[in-house]
Design a protein around this motif. Structure first.
Motif, PDB file in Angstrom:
ATOM      1  N   PRO A  19       0.822  -1.204   0.000  1.00  0.00           N
ATOM      2  CA  PRO A  19       0.000   0.000   0.000  1.00  0.00           C
ATOM      3  C   PRO A  19       0.859   1.258   0.000  1.00  0.00           C
ATOM      4  O   PRO A  19       1.976   1.271   0.521  1.00  0.00           O
ATOM      5  CB  PRO A  19      -0.824  -0.115   1.282  1.00  0.00           C
ATOM      6  CG  PRO A  19      -0.022  -0.999   2.178  1.00  0.00           C
ATOM      7  CD  PRO A  19       0.763  -1.915   1.274  1.00  0.00           C
ATOM      8  N   HIS A  20       0.306   2.309  -0.576  1.00  0.00           N
ATOM      9  CA  HIS A  20       1.021   3.571  -0.727  1.00  0.00           C
ATOM     10  C   HIS A  20       0.888   4.386   0.554  1.00  0.00           C
ATOM     11  O   HIS A  20      -0.219   4.589   1.055  1.00  0.00           O
ATOM     12  CB  HIS A  20       0.448   4.354  -1.910  1.00  0.00           C
ATOM     13  CG  HIS A  20       1.301   5.497  -2.332  1.00  0.00           C
ATOM     14  ND1 HIS A  20       1.381   6.665  -1.609  1.00  0.00           N
ATOM     15  CD2 HIS A  20       2.132   5.649  -3.381  1.00  0.00           C
ATOM     16  CE1 HIS A  20       2.213   7.484  -2.203  1.00  0.00           C
ATOM     17  NE2 HIS A  20       2.686   6.898  -3.292  1.00  0.00           N
ATOM     18  N   PRO A  21       2.004   4.898   1.093  1.00  0.00           N
ATOM     19  CA  PRO A  21       1.948   5.598   2.379  1.00  0.00           C
ATOM     20  C   PRO A  21       1.226   6.945   2.357  1.00  0.00           C
ATOM     21  O   PRO A  21       0.808   7.425   3.408  1.00  0.00           O
ATOM     22  CB  PRO A  21       3.426   5.784   2.753  1.00  0.00           C
ATOM     23  CG  PRO A  21       4.159   5.725   1.453  1.00  0.00           C
ATOM     24  CD  PRO A  21       3.365   4.798   0.575  1.00  0.00           C
ATOM     25  N   TYR A  22       1.066   7.576   1.181  1.00  0.00           N
ATOM     26  CA  TYR A  22       0.431   8.887   1.117  1.00  0.00           C
ATOM     27  C   TYR A  22      -0.940   8.846   0.471  1.00  0.00           C
ATOM     28  O   TYR A  22      -1.604   9.866   0.361  1.00  0.00           O
ATOM     29  CB  TYR A  22       1.299   9.893   0.348  1.00  0.00           C
ATOM     30  CG  TYR A  22       2.744   9.895   0.779  1.00  0.00           C
ATOM     31  CD1 TYR A  22       3.107   9.849   2.119  1.00  0.00           C
ATOM     32  CD2 TYR A  22       3.758   9.926  -0.162  1.00  0.00           C
ATOM     33  CE1 TYR A  22       4.435   9.833   2.505  1.00  0.00           C
ATOM     34  CE2 TYR A  22       5.094   9.910   0.225  1.00  0.00           C
ATOM     35  CZ  TYR A  22       5.421   9.861   1.558  1.00  0.00           C
ATOM     36  OH  TYR A  22       6.736   9.847   1.948  1.00  0.00           O
ATOM     37  N   GLN A  23      -1.354   7.687   0.012  1.00  0.00           N
ATOM     38  CA  GLN A  23      -2.640   7.553  -0.679  1.00  0.00           C
ATOM     39  C   GLN A  23      -3.725   7.119   0.300  1.00  0.00           C
ATOM     40  O   GLN A  23      -3.512   6.239   1.133  1.00  0.00           O
ATOM     41  CB  GLN A  23      -2.547   6.527  -1.800  1.00  0.00           C
ATOM     42  CG  GLN A  23      -3.860   6.322  -2.531  1.00  0.00           C
ATOM     43  CD  GLN A  23      -3.733   5.312  -3.661  1.00  0.00           C
ATOM     44  OE1 GLN A  23      -2.690   5.194  -4.284  1.00  0.00           O
ATOM     45  NE2 GLN A  23      -4.809   4.580  -3.906  1.00  0.00           N
ATOM     46  N   TRP A  24      -4.874   7.754   0.155  1.00  0.00           N
ATOM     47  CA  TRP A  24      -6.054   7.393   0.929  1.00  0.00           C
ATOM     48  C   TRP A  24      -7.170   7.142  -0.074  1.00  0.00           C
ATOM     49  O   TRP A  24      -7.215   7.751  -1.132  1.00  0.00           O
ATOM     50  CB  TRP A  24      -6.465   8.536   1.860  1.00  0.00           C
ATOM     51  CG  TRP A  24      -5.461   8.824   2.931  1.00  0.00           C
ATOM     52  CD1 TRP A  24      -4.188   9.286   2.758  1.00  0.00           C
ATOM     53  CD2 TRP A  24      -5.640   8.673   4.324  1.00  0.00           C
ATOM     54  NE1 TRP A  24      -3.570   9.437   3.967  1.00  0.00           N
ATOM     55  CE2 TRP A  24      -4.435   9.071   4.954  1.00  0.00           C
ATOM     56  CE3 TRP A  24      -6.704   8.250   5.111  1.00  0.00           C
ATOM     57  CZ2 TRP A  24      -4.271   9.049   6.325  1.00  0.00           C
ATOM     58  CZ3 TRP A  24      -6.532   8.243   6.479  1.00  0.00           C
ATOM     59  CH2 TRP A  24      -5.326   8.634   7.072  1.00  0.00           C
ATOM     60  N   ASN A  25      -8.064   6.244   0.262  1.00  0.00           N
ATOM     61  CA  ASN A  25      -9.229   5.979  -0.573  1.00  0.00           C
ATOM     62  C   ASN A  25     -10.459   6.278   0.262  1.00  0.00           C
ATOM     63  O   ASN A  25     -10.687   5.653   1.299  1.00  0.00           O
ATOM     64  CB  ASN A  25      -9.214   4.540  -1.058  1.00  0.00           C
ATOM     65  CG  ASN A  25      -8.034   4.286  -1.968  1.00  0.00           C
ATOM     66  OD1 ASN A  25      -6.935   4.043  -1.499  1.00  0.00           O
ATOM     67  ND2 ASN A  25      -8.246   4.402  -3.252  1.00  0.00           N
ATOM     68  N   MET A  51      -7.318  10.110  -2.819  1.00  0.00           N
ATOM     69  CA  MET A  51      -6.797  11.269  -2.112  1.00  0.00           C
ATOM     70  C   MET A  51      -5.329  11.020  -1.779  1.00  0.00           C
ATOM     71  O   MET A  51      -4.944   9.894  -1.482  1.00  0.00           O
ATOM     72  CB  MET A  51      -7.552  11.512  -0.807  1.00  0.00           C
ATOM     73  CG  MET A  51      -7.046  12.727  -0.036  1.00  0.00           C
ATOM     74  SD  MET A  51      -7.766  12.896   1.608  1.00  0.00           S
ATOM     75  CE  MET A  51      -6.644  11.915   2.576  1.00  0.00           C
ATOM     76  N   PHE A  52      -4.530  12.081  -1.842  1.00  0.00           N
ATOM     77  CA  PHE A  52      -3.148  12.019  -1.400  1.00  0.00           C
ATOM     78  C   PHE A  52      -2.929  13.073  -0.329  1.00  0.00           C
ATOM     79  O   PHE A  52      -3.440  14.180  -0.422  1.00  0.00           O
ATOM     80  CB  PHE A  52      -2.176  12.262  -2.565  1.00  0.00           C
ATOM     81  CG  PHE A  52      -2.140  11.118  -3.527  1.00  0.00           C
ATOM     82  CD1 PHE A  52      -1.292  10.045  -3.319  1.00  0.00           C
ATOM     83  CD2 PHE A  52      -2.979  11.104  -4.620  1.00  0.00           C
ATOM     84  CE1 PHE A  52      -1.282   8.973  -4.193  1.00  0.00           C
ATOM     85  CE2 PHE A  52      -2.979  10.040  -5.500  1.00  0.00           C
ATOM     86  CZ  PHE A  52      -2.121   8.978  -5.288  1.00  0.00           C
ATOM     87  N   ARG A  53      -2.167  12.695   0.698  1.00  0.00           N
ATOM     88  CA  ARG A  53      -1.833  13.606   1.805  1.00  0.00           C
ATOM     89  C   ARG A  53      -0.339  13.876   1.745  1.00  0.00           C
ATOM     90  O   ARG A  53       0.462  12.940   1.784  1.00  0.00           O
ATOM     91  CB  ARG A  53      -2.195  12.960   3.131  1.00  0.00           C
ATOM     92  CG  ARG A  53      -1.860  13.811   4.326  1.00  0.00           C
ATOM     93  CD  ARG A  53      -2.329  13.120   5.596  1.00  0.00           C
ATOM     94  NE  ARG A  53      -1.902  13.860   6.753  1.00  0.00           N
ATOM     95  CZ  ARG A  53      -1.260  13.318   7.780  1.00  0.00           C
ATOM     96  NH1 ARG A  53      -1.014  12.036   7.791  1.00  0.00           N
ATOM     97  NH2 ARG A  53      -0.902  14.055   8.789  1.00  0.00           N
ATOM     98  N   CYS A  54       0.034  15.139   1.654  1.00  0.00           N
ATOM     99  CA  CYS A  54       1.445  15.504   1.596  1.00  0.00           C
ATOM    100  C   CYS A  54       2.091  15.175   2.949  1.00  0.00           C
ATOM    101  O   CYS A  54       1.614  15.627   3.992  1.00  0.00           O
ATOM    102  CB  CYS A  54       1.605  16.986   1.273  1.00  0.00           C
ATOM    103  SG  CYS A  54       3.340  17.502   1.247  1.00  0.00           S
TER     104      CYS A  54
END
Length: 84
Positions: A19-25, A51-54
């Motif tokens: 899973p991607h550490p900055y990606q949210w679904n 969604m991506f969180r910086c």
């Protein structure tokens, strides 16, 4: 869309680890309630909003209309406190 530049100047990679550490679904409560019993994870994933969180500034980049359209940017509060 392999990466993009956050307004803070940090580069956000959108490919790589899973899973991607900055990606949210994101999934709305209404959409979640449409699922009952056994859930197909792949089907559920396809219904989410990307969604991506910086990681540097906590800016949120939400692709409300899908990744083929520009995202909406949401900025964190000055002090990080939730107002009541």
């Amino acid at each position: 869309m392999a990466k993009f530049l956050c307004v803070c100047g940090d580069t956000i990679q959108v490919s790589g680890d899973i899973p991607h550490p900055y990606q949210w679904n994101l999934l709305s409560d209404v959409d979640f309630d449409r699922h009952s019993g056994t859930v197909d994870a792949d089907e559920l994933y396809l219904q989410t909003t990307l969604m991506f969180r910086c990681p540097q500034s906590d800016h949120l980049w939400i692709y409300w209309r899908g990744p083929e359209h520009p995202p909406s940017l949401y900025s964190p509060g000055d002090d990080g406190q939730t107002q009541s």
